[in-house]
Design a protein around this motif. Structure first.
Motif, PDB file in Angstrom:
ATOM      1  N   ILE A 133       0.791  -0.996   0.347  1.00  0.00           N
ATOM      2  CA  ILE A 133       0.406   0.322  -0.081  1.00  0.00           C
ATOM      3  C   ILE A 133       1.086   1.430  -0.072  1.00  0.00           C
ATOM      4  O   ILE A 133       0.520   2.278  -0.753  1.00  0.00           O
ATOM      5  CB  ILE A 133      -0.927   0.273   1.432  1.00  0.00           C
ATOM      6  N   ALA A 134       2.128   1.111   0.576  1.00  0.00           N
ATOM      7  CA  ALA A 134       2.893   2.465   0.913  1.00  0.00           C
ATOM      8  C   ALA A 134       3.510   3.239  -0.518  1.00  0.00           C
ATOM      9  O   ALA A 134       3.923   3.954  -1.343  1.00  0.00           O
ATOM     10  CB  ALA A 134       3.719   2.079   1.528  1.00  0.00           C
ATOM     11  N   SER A 135       3.865   1.846  -1.349  1.00  0.00           N
ATOM     12  CA  SER A 135       4.461   2.159  -2.701  1.00  0.00           C
ATOM     13  C   SER A 135       3.494   1.941  -3.556  1.00  0.00           C
ATOM     14  O   SER A 135       3.953   3.398  -4.457  1.00  0.00           O
ATOM     15  CB  SER A 135       5.543   0.465  -3.170  1.00  0.00           C
ATOM     16  N   LEU A 136       1.605   1.959  -3.469  1.00  0.00           N
ATOM     17  CA  LEU A 136       1.122   2.244  -4.712  1.00  0.00           C
ATOM     18  C   LEU A 136       0.685   3.865  -4.402  1.00  0.00           C
ATOM     19  O   LEU A 136       0.300   5.285  -5.319  1.00  0.00           O
ATOM     20  CB  LEU A 136      -0.602   1.924  -3.975  1.00  0.00           C
ATOM     21  N   ALA A 137       0.298   4.424  -2.384  1.00  0.00           N
ATOM     22  CA  ALA A 137       0.608   5.595  -1.945  1.00  0.00           C
ATOM     23  C   ALA A 137       1.296   6.151  -2.751  1.00  0.00           C
ATOM     24  O   ALA A 137       1.487   7.853  -3.172  1.00  0.00           O
ATOM     25  CB  ALA A 137       0.286   5.676  -0.726  1.00  0.00           C
ATOM     26  N   LEU A 138       2.751   5.867  -3.018  1.00  0.00           N
ATOM     27  CA  LEU A 138       4.215   6.848  -3.250  1.00  0.00           C
ATOM     28  C   LEU A 138       3.768   6.948  -4.679  1.00  0.00           C
ATOM     29  O   LEU A 138       3.915   8.496  -5.099  1.00  0.00           O
ATOM     30  CB  LEU A 138       5.157   5.837  -2.569  1.00  0.00           C
ATOM     31  N   LEU A 139       3.048   5.880  -5.661  1.00  0.00           N
ATOM     32  CA  LEU A 139       2.781   6.234  -6.710  1.00  0.00           C
ATOM     33  C   LEU A 139       2.020   7.032  -6.935  1.00  0.00           C
ATOM     34  O   LEU A 139       1.774   8.349  -7.824  1.00  0.00           O
ATOM     35  CB  LEU A 139       2.406   4.838  -7.547  1.00  0.00           C
ATOM     36  N   GLU A 140       1.591   7.020  -6.259  1.00  0.00           N
ATOM     37  CA  GLU A 140      -0.180   8.279  -6.724  1.00  0.00           C
ATOM     38  C   GLU A 140       0.469   9.922  -6.190  1.00  0.00           C
ATOM     39  O   GLU A 140       0.059  10.744  -7.000  1.00  0.00           O
ATOM     40  CB  GLU A 140      -0.956   7.966  -5.412  1.00  0.00           C
ATOM     41  N   ASP A 141       1.186   9.609  -5.476  1.00  0.00           N
ATOM     42  CA  ASP A 141       1.921  10.947  -4.461  1.00  0.00           C
ATOM     43  C   ASP A 141       2.756  11.457  -5.971  1.00  0.00           C
ATOM     44  O   ASP A 141       2.792  12.809  -6.498  1.00  0.00           O
ATOM     45  CB  ASP A 141       2.376  10.966  -3.619  1.00  0.00           C
ATOM     46  N   ILE A 142       3.230  10.793  -6.736  1.00  0.00           N
ATOM     47  CA  ILE A 142       4.550  11.201  -7.459  1.00  0.00           C
ATOM     48  C   ILE A 142       3.352  12.053  -8.876  1.00  0.00           C
ATOM     49  O   ILE A 142       3.855  13.299  -9.067  1.00  0.00           O
ATOM     50  CB  ILE A 142       4.947   9.967  -8.309  1.00  0.00           C
ATOM     51  N   ILE A 143       2.377  10.494  -9.623  1.00  0.00           N
ATOM     52  CA  ILE A 143       1.539  11.137  -9.725  1.00  0.00           C
ATOM     53  C   ILE A 143       0.828  12.568 -10.280  1.00  0.00           C
ATOM     54  O   ILE A 143       0.528  13.078 -10.560  1.00  0.00           O
ATOM     55  CB  ILE A 143       0.233  10.283 -10.781  1.00  0.00           C
ATOM     56  N   THR A 144       0.151  12.334  -8.844  1.00  0.00           N
ATOM     57  CA  THR A 144       0.022  14.062  -8.213  1.00  0.00           C
ATOM     58  C   THR A 144       0.967  15.059  -8.539  1.00  0.00           C
ATOM     59  O   THR A 144       0.442  16.522  -9.131  1.00  0.00           O
ATOM     60  CB  THR A 144      -1.132  14.265  -7.126  1.00  0.00           C
ATOM     61  N   SER A 145       1.982  15.326  -7.843  1.00  0.00           N
ATOM     62  CA  SER A 145       2.809  16.213  -7.455  1.00  0.00           C
ATOM     63  C   SER A 145       3.135  17.093  -9.050  1.00  0.00           C
ATOM     64  O   SER A 145       3.411  17.408  -9.144  1.00  0.00           O
ATOM     65  CB  SER A 145       4.048  15.679  -6.683  1.00  0.00           C
ATOM     66  N   PHE A 146       3.054  15.825  -9.882  1.00  0.00           N
ATOM     67  CA  PHE A 146       4.073  15.827 -11.420  1.00  0.00           C
ATOM     68  C   PHE A 146       2.793  16.383 -11.992  1.00  0.00           C
ATOM     69  O   PHE A 146       3.591  16.348 -13.373  1.00  0.00           O
ATOM     70  CB  PHE A 146       5.038  15.541 -11.416  1.00  0.00           C
ATOM     71  N   GLU A 147       1.730  16.027 -12.285  1.00  0.00           N
ATOM     72  CA  GLU A 147       0.746  16.276 -12.807  1.00  0.00           C
ATOM     73  C   GLU A 147       1.175  15.229 -14.064  1.00  0.00           C
ATOM     74  O   GLU A 147       0.754  15.647 -15.195  1.00  0.00           O
ATOM     75  CB  GLU A 147       0.397  17.676 -13.305  1.00  0.00           C
ATOM     76  N   LEU A 148       0.872  14.008 -13.570  1.00  0.00           N
ATOM     77  CA  LEU A 148       0.577  13.412 -14.586  1.00  0.00           C
ATOM     78  C   LEU A 148      -0.554  12.162 -15.462  1.00  0.00           C
ATOM     79  O   LEU A 148      -0.164  11.600 -16.018  1.00  0.00           O
ATOM     80  CB  LEU A 148       2.159  11.956 -14.531  1.00  0.00           C
ATOM     81  N   ALA A 149      -1.249  12.639 -14.372  1.00  0.00           N
ATOM     82  CA  ALA A 149      -2.361  11.660 -15.402  1.00  0.00           C
ATOM     83  C   ALA A 149      -2.764  11.595 -16.263  1.00  0.00           C
ATOM     84  O   ALA A 149      -3.377  10.653 -17.168  1.00  0.00           O
ATOM     85  CB  ALA A 149      -3.510  12.096 -14.018  1.00  0.00           C
ATOM     86  N   ASP A 150      -2.383  12.593 -17.175  1.00  0.00           N
ATOM     87  CA  ASP A 150      -3.253  12.654 -18.804  1.00  0.00           C
ATOM     88  C   ASP A 150      -2.012  11.949 -18.918  1.00  0.00           C
ATOM     89  O   ASP A 150      -2.215  12.016 -20.405  1.00  0.00           O
ATOM     90  CB  ASP A 150      -3.657  13.937 -19.320  1.00  0.00           C
ATOM     91  N   ARG A 151      -0.881  11.744 -18.748  1.00  0.00           N
ATOM     92  CA  ARG A 151       0.401  11.734 -19.508  1.00  0.00           C
ATOM     93  C   ARG A 151       0.175  10.295 -20.085  1.00  0.00           C
ATOM     94  O   ARG A 151       0.171   9.190 -19.512  1.00  0.00           O
ATOM     95  CB  ARG A 151       1.656  11.712 -18.417  1.00  0.00           C
ATOM     96  N   PRO A 152       1.008  10.013 -20.694  1.00  0.00           N
ATOM     97  CA  PRO A 152       1.275   7.988 -21.488  1.00  0.00           C
ATOM     98  C   PRO A 152       2.044   7.592 -19.660  1.00  0.00           C
ATOM     99  O   PRO A 152       2.461   8.028 -19.761  1.00  0.00           O
ATOM    100  CB  PRO A 152       1.651   8.808 -22.352  1.00  0.00           C
ATOM    101  N   LEU A 153       1.466   6.321 -19.394  1.00  0.00           N
ATOM    102  CA  LEU A 153       1.940   4.895 -19.261  1.00  0.00           C
ATOM    103  C   LEU A 153       3.473   4.835 -18.947  1.00  0.00           C
ATOM    104  O   LEU A 153       3.980   4.359 -18.522  1.00  0.00           O
ATOM    105  CB  LEU A 153       0.943   4.040 -19.156  1.00  0.00           C
ATOM    106  N   ALA A 154       3.174   5.279 -20.712  1.00  0.00           N
ATOM    107  CA  ALA A 154       5.265   4.757 -20.025  1.00  0.00           C
ATOM    108  C   ALA A 154       6.085   5.544 -19.961  1.00  0.00           C
ATOM    109  O   ALA A 154       6.996   5.447 -19.523  1.00  0.00           O
ATOM    110  CB  ALA A 154       5.478   5.484 -22.599  1.00  0.00           C
ATOM    111  N   GLN A 155       5.364   6.806 -19.635  1.00  0.00           N
ATOM    112  CA  GLN A 155       6.145   7.641 -18.675  1.00  0.00           C
ATOM    113  C   GLN A 155       6.896   7.164 -17.337  1.00  0.00           C
ATOM    114  O   GLN A 155       7.526   7.687 -16.405  1.00  0.00           O
ATOM    115  CB  GLN A 155       5.929   9.277 -18.523  1.00  0.00           C
ATOM    116  N   LEU A 156       5.610   6.240 -16.922  1.00  0.00           N
ATOM    117  CA  LEU A 156       5.846   5.662 -15.195  1.00  0.00           C
ATOM    118  C   LEU A 156       6.666   4.617 -15.863  1.00  0.00           C
ATOM    119  O   LEU A 156       7.202   4.054 -14.442  1.00  0.00           O
ATOM    120  CB  LEU A 156       4.219   5.245 -14.603  1.00  0.00           C
ATOM    121  N   VAL A 157       6.862   3.549 -16.495  1.00  0.00           N
ATOM    122  CA  VAL A 157       7.401   2.435 -16.572  1.00  0.00           C
ATOM    123  C   VAL A 157       8.387   2.902 -17.572  1.00  0.00           C
ATOM    124  O   VAL A 157       9.575   1.814 -17.386  1.00  0.00           O
ATOM    125  CB  VAL A 157       6.915   1.506 -17.772  1.00  0.00           C
ATOM    126  N   PHE A 158       9.035   3.980 -17.958  1.00  0.00           N
ATOM    127  CA  PHE A 158      10.462   3.681 -18.574  1.00  0.00           C
ATOM    128  C   PHE A 158      11.099   5.291 -18.252  1.00  0.00           C
ATOM    129  O   PHE A 158      10.458   6.443 -18.801  1.00  0.00           O
ATOM    130  CB  PHE A 158      10.372   3.639 -20.117  1.00  0.00           C
TER     131      PHE A 158
END
Length: 204
Positions: free
Chosen positions: A167-192
């Protein structure tokens, strides 16, 4: 799911293993598994944790880290017996782990499972906050003030409990996506993760 899939459309499934510990002449084995899911639209859900039957005793050094005793494993299922649970939760999801090497190694018990793509929150955090002195999961979550939320979602756990760390890793992922406004970006930005692009984003 493709690298071009928008992040807000993805379902993320976190996984964490705790192990018996490495010892001379034997292969390390998992003794606990934690699974959970998160998505932008559905939030945190499907928390699952189980001890795992082990053929190897838990080393003293491993017990010191996670506190799991050999007695805790009595009557627990084997990793192979949990295949239906793992397949249901990880299938058709983006798999998330903090330092994915251990999780990928233990999942080799299921040859050709096809889980993925994988997102490693350790790599993401290093790209997002390279100035931090410690990128361990607990240090990151404490630094980002995520621990209260994690304890709310996993009230019976603590650090180095498989579900708590999942759950901590998912909460951290959520924080990164929110902090850097990545929701509309392609998944590749997280995978690579491209550190140059992350740094440009930080400077805006």
């Amino acid at each position: 799911m493709t690298p071009e899939t928008p992040i807000h459309q993805a379902r993320f499934a976190g996984i964490d293993f705790e192990s018996a510990g490495a010892a001379r002449g034997r292969t390390d084995v998992p003794v606990q598994i934690g699974l959970a899911s998160w998505s932008i639209h559905e939030g945190h859900a499907q928390a699952y944790v189980s001890y795992l039957r082990s053929s190897s005793p838990i080393t003293w050094s491993a017990r010191k880290v996670h506190g799991i005793q050999d007695e805790d494993l009595i009557g627990a299922p084997s990793l192979l017996e949990l295949w239906p649970v793992i397949k249901k939760r990880l299938g058709s999801a983006v798999v998330v782990a903090h330092g994915k090497g251990t999780e990928k190694r233990f999942l080799r018990a299921f040859p050709g499972h096809g889980f993925g793509p994988w997102v490693d929150t350790l790599l993401l955090a290093r790209a997002a906050w390279p100035e931090l002195p410690d990128h361990s999961l607990s240090a990151l979550c404490i630094s980002r003030n995520l621990e209260p939320r994690i304890r709310e979602l996993a009230p019976k756990g603590s650090w180095h409990d498989a579900l708590f760390d999942t759950i901590a890793s998912l909460a951290l992922l959520e924080d990164i996506i929110t902090s850097f406004e990545l929701a509309d970006r392609p998944l590749a930005q997280l995978v690579f993760p491209d550190t140059r692009e992350w740094h440009q984003q930080r400077s805006r």
